[in-house]
Design a protein around this motif. Structure first.
Motif, PDB file in Angstrom:
ATOM      1  N   MET A   1       0.832  -1.161   0.000  1.00 16.01           N
ATOM      2  CA  MET A   1       0.000   0.000   0.000  1.00 16.01           C
ATOM      3  C   MET A   1       0.890   1.242   0.000  1.00 16.01           C
ATOM      4  SD  MET A   1      -3.024   0.778   2.620  1.00 16.01           S
ATOM      5  CE  MET A   1      -3.850   2.305   2.656  1.00 16.01           C
ATOM      6  N   THR A   2       0.496   2.225  -0.761  1.00 14.04           N
ATOM      7  CA  THR A   2       1.244   3.468  -0.861  1.00 14.04           C
ATOM      8  C   THR A   2       0.473   4.577  -0.177  1.00 14.04           C
ATOM      9  OG1 THR A   2       2.093   2.722  -2.988  1.00 14.04           O
ATOM     10  CG2 THR A   2       2.331   5.048  -2.480  1.00 14.04           C
TER      11      THR A   2
ATOM     12  N   THR B   1      10.314  -3.906  -1.404  1.00 15.51           N
ATOM     13  CA  THR B   1       9.437  -3.415  -2.464  1.00 15.51           C
ATOM     14  C   THR B   1      10.034  -3.769  -3.814  1.00 15.51           C
ATOM     15  OG1 THR B   1       8.746  -1.573  -1.088  1.00 15.51           O
ATOM     16  CG2 THR B   1       8.343  -1.358  -3.426  1.00 15.51           C
ATOM     17  N   HIS B   2       9.188  -4.241  -4.727  1.00 18.02           N
ATOM     18  CA  HIS B   2       9.636  -4.577  -6.077  1.00 18.02           C
ATOM     19  C   HIS B   2       9.247  -3.444  -7.026  1.00 18.02           C
ATOM     20  CE1 HIS B   2      10.547  -6.842  -9.647  1.00 18.02           C
ATOM     21  NE2 HIS B   2       9.354  -6.527 -10.116  1.00 18.02           N
ATOM     22  N   ILE B   3      10.253  -2.887  -7.713  1.00 18.79           N
ATOM     23  CA  ILE B   3      10.003  -1.818  -8.673  1.00 18.79           C
ATOM     24  C   ILE B   3      10.484  -2.287 -10.039  1.00 18.79           C
ATOM     25  CG2 ILE B   3      10.485   0.575  -9.281  1.00 18.79           C
ATOM     26  CD1 ILE B   3      11.019   1.126  -6.340  1.00 18.79           C
ATOM     27  N   ASP B   4       9.583  -2.277 -11.039  1.00 19.73           N
ATOM     28  CA  ASP B   4       9.938  -2.678 -12.404  1.00 19.73           C
ATOM     29  C   ASP B   4      10.998  -1.745 -12.973  1.00 19.73           C
ATOM     30  OD1 ASP B   4       8.102  -4.729 -12.330  1.00 19.73           O
ATOM     31  OD2 ASP B   4       6.560  -3.613 -13.420  1.00 19.73           O
TER      32      ASP B   4
ATOM     33  N   LYS C   1       1.459   2.268 -11.954  1.00 18.95           N
ATOM     34  CA  LYS C   1       1.448   2.770 -10.577  1.00 18.95           C
ATOM     35  C   LYS C   1       2.427   3.925 -10.397  1.00 18.95           C
ATOM     36  CE  LYS C   1      -0.074  -1.335  -8.100  1.00 18.95           C
ATOM     37  NZ  LYS C   1       0.290  -2.321  -7.067  1.00 18.95           N
ATOM     38  N   ALA C   2       3.557   3.869 -11.085  1.00 14.75           N
ATOM     39  CA  ALA C   2       4.539   4.956 -10.986  1.00 14.75           C
ATOM     40  C   ALA C   2       3.974   6.248 -11.567  1.00 14.75           C
ATOM     41  CB  ALA C   2       5.822   4.564 -11.701  1.00 14.75           C
ATOM     42  N   LYS C   3       3.306   6.162 -12.715  1.00  8.65           N
ATOM     43  CA  LYS C   3       2.696   7.350 -13.320  1.00  8.65           C
ATOM     44  C   LYS C   3       1.618   7.920 -12.410  1.00  8.65           C
ATOM     45  CE  LYS C   3       3.418   6.218 -18.172  1.00  8.65           C
ATOM     46  NZ  LYS C   3       2.769   5.901 -19.451  1.00  8.65           N
ATOM     47  N   ASN C   4       0.810   7.065 -11.830  1.00  4.96           N
ATOM     48  CA  ASN C   4      -0.245   7.506 -10.915  1.00  4.96           C
ATOM     49  C   ASN C   4       0.357   8.154  -9.672  1.00  4.96           C
ATOM     50  OD1 ASN C   4      -2.818   7.896  -9.964  1.00  4.96           O
ATOM     51  ND2 ASN C   4      -3.019   5.837  -9.150  1.00  4.96           N
ATOM     52  N   LEU C   5       1.421   7.592  -9.148  1.00  2.43           N
ATOM     53  CA  LEU C   5       2.096   8.137  -7.977  1.00  2.43           C
ATOM     54  C   LEU C   5       2.676   9.520  -8.280  1.00  2.43           C
ATOM     55  CD1 LEU C   5       3.050   7.569  -5.072  1.00  2.43           C
ATOM     56  CD2 LEU C   5       5.069   6.521  -6.058  1.00  2.43           C
TER      57      LEU C   5
ATOM     58  N   PHE D   1       5.153   7.018   1.337  1.00  5.77           N
ATOM     59  CA  PHE D   1       5.614   5.777   1.946  1.00  5.77           C
ATOM     60  C   PHE D   1       5.116   4.613   1.096  1.00  5.77           C
ATOM     61  CE2 PHE D   1       4.990   2.102   4.732  1.00  5.77           C
ATOM     62  CZ  PHE D   1       6.292   1.916   5.141  1.00  5.77           C
ATOM     63  N   ILE D   2       6.052   3.814   0.604  1.00  4.01           N
ATOM     64  CA  ILE D   2       5.723   2.630  -0.188  1.00  4.01           C
ATOM     65  C   ILE D   2       6.011   1.421   0.691  1.00  4.01           C
ATOM     66  CG2 ILE D   2       6.198   1.343  -2.288  1.00  4.01           C
ATOM     67  CD1 ILE D   2       7.165   3.995  -3.522  1.00  4.01           C
ATOM     68  N   SER D   3       4.965   0.686   1.038  1.00  2.00           N
ATOM     69  CA  SER D   3       5.088  -0.401   2.005  1.00  2.00           C
ATOM     70  C   SER D   3       5.772  -1.616   1.391  1.00  2.00           C
ATOM     71  CB  SER D   3       3.716  -0.794   2.538  1.00  2.00           C
ATOM     72  OG  SER D   3       2.928  -1.321   1.502  1.00  2.00           O
ATOM     73  N   LYS D   4       6.125  -2.552   2.277  1.00  2.00           N
ATOM     74  CA  LYS D   4       6.785  -3.760   1.807  1.00  2.00           C
ATOM     75  C   LYS D   4       5.800  -4.641   1.054  1.00  2.00           C
ATOM     76  CE  LYS D   4       6.424  -6.019   6.285  1.00  2.00           C
ATOM     77  NZ  LYS D   4       7.161  -6.702   7.319  1.00  2.00           N
ATOM     78  N   SER D   5       6.319  -5.485   0.234  1.00  2.00           N
ATOM     79  CA  SER D   5       5.562  -6.393  -0.621  1.00  2.00           C
ATOM     80  C   SER D   5       4.759  -5.656  -1.694  1.00  2.00           C
ATOM     81  CB  SER D   5       4.621  -7.284   0.186  1.00  2.00           C
ATOM     82  OG  SER D   5       5.333  -7.974   1.176  1.00  2.00           O
ATOM     83  N   GLU D   6       4.996  -4.357  -1.853  1.00  2.00           N
ATOM     84  CA  GLU D   6       4.322  -3.575  -2.893  1.00  2.00           C
ATOM     85  C   GLU D   6       5.067  -3.774  -4.209  1.00  2.00           C
ATOM     86  OE1 GLU D   6       1.391  -0.954  -4.259  1.00  2.00           O
ATOM     87  OE2 GLU D   6       1.620  -1.687  -2.226  1.00  2.00           O
ATOM     88  N   LYS D   7       4.317  -3.902  -5.281  1.00  3.40           N
ATOM     89  CA  LYS D   7       4.908  -4.027  -6.615  1.00  3.40           C
ATOM     90  C   LYS D   7       4.569  -2.761  -7.395  1.00  3.40           C
ATOM     91  CE  LYS D   7       4.760  -9.005  -6.731  1.00  3.40           C
ATOM     92  NZ  LYS D   7       4.303 -10.212  -7.407  1.00  3.40           N
ATOM     93  N   ILE D   8       5.599  -2.014  -7.768  1.00  2.07           N
ATOM     94  CA  ILE D   8       5.419  -0.771  -8.502  1.00  2.07           C
ATOM     95  C   ILE D   8       5.714  -1.038  -9.980  1.00  2.07           C
ATOM     96  CG2 ILE D   8       6.149   1.630  -8.748  1.00  2.07           C
ATOM     97  CD1 ILE D   8       4.779   1.081  -6.099  1.00  2.07           C
TER      98      ILE D   8
END
Length: 80
Positions: free
Chosen positions: A1-2, A53-56, A25-29, A14-21
């Motif tokens: 959850m962001t 956190t996993h970020i593409d 999602k990056a554009k929305n953020l 704050f980008i929580s753990k187990s979040e996949k960006i």
């Protein structure tokens, strides 16, 4: 959850753990952060990333371009 919060002219992301960006999602953020910065007249941004956190790669490249675009606006990245 962001989570996005604004306190004392500072926007906290704050980008929580187990979040996949991913790219979407990056554009929305980025869009939401820009709106909060303008509405609250913020003068700095703090991004807290949990290490799990996993970020593409494409999202990371986009965030890198956006963060490096304006050097006059202080941005701090914590963790990750």
């Amino acid at each position: 959850m962001t989570n996005l919060r604004c306190n004392d002219f500072v926007v906290n992301v704050f980008i929580s753990k187990s979040e996949k960006i991913n790219l979407f999602k990056a554009k929305n953020l980025i869009r939401t952060s820009r709106r909060m910065i303008l509405q609250n007249r913020a003068n700095s941004l703090i991004i807290e990333i949990d290490p799990s956190t996993h970020i593409d790669k494409s999202a990371l490249a986009l965030l890198d371009r956006v963060i490096c675009f304006n050097n006059s606006f202080p941005i701090a990245i914590i963790g990750g």
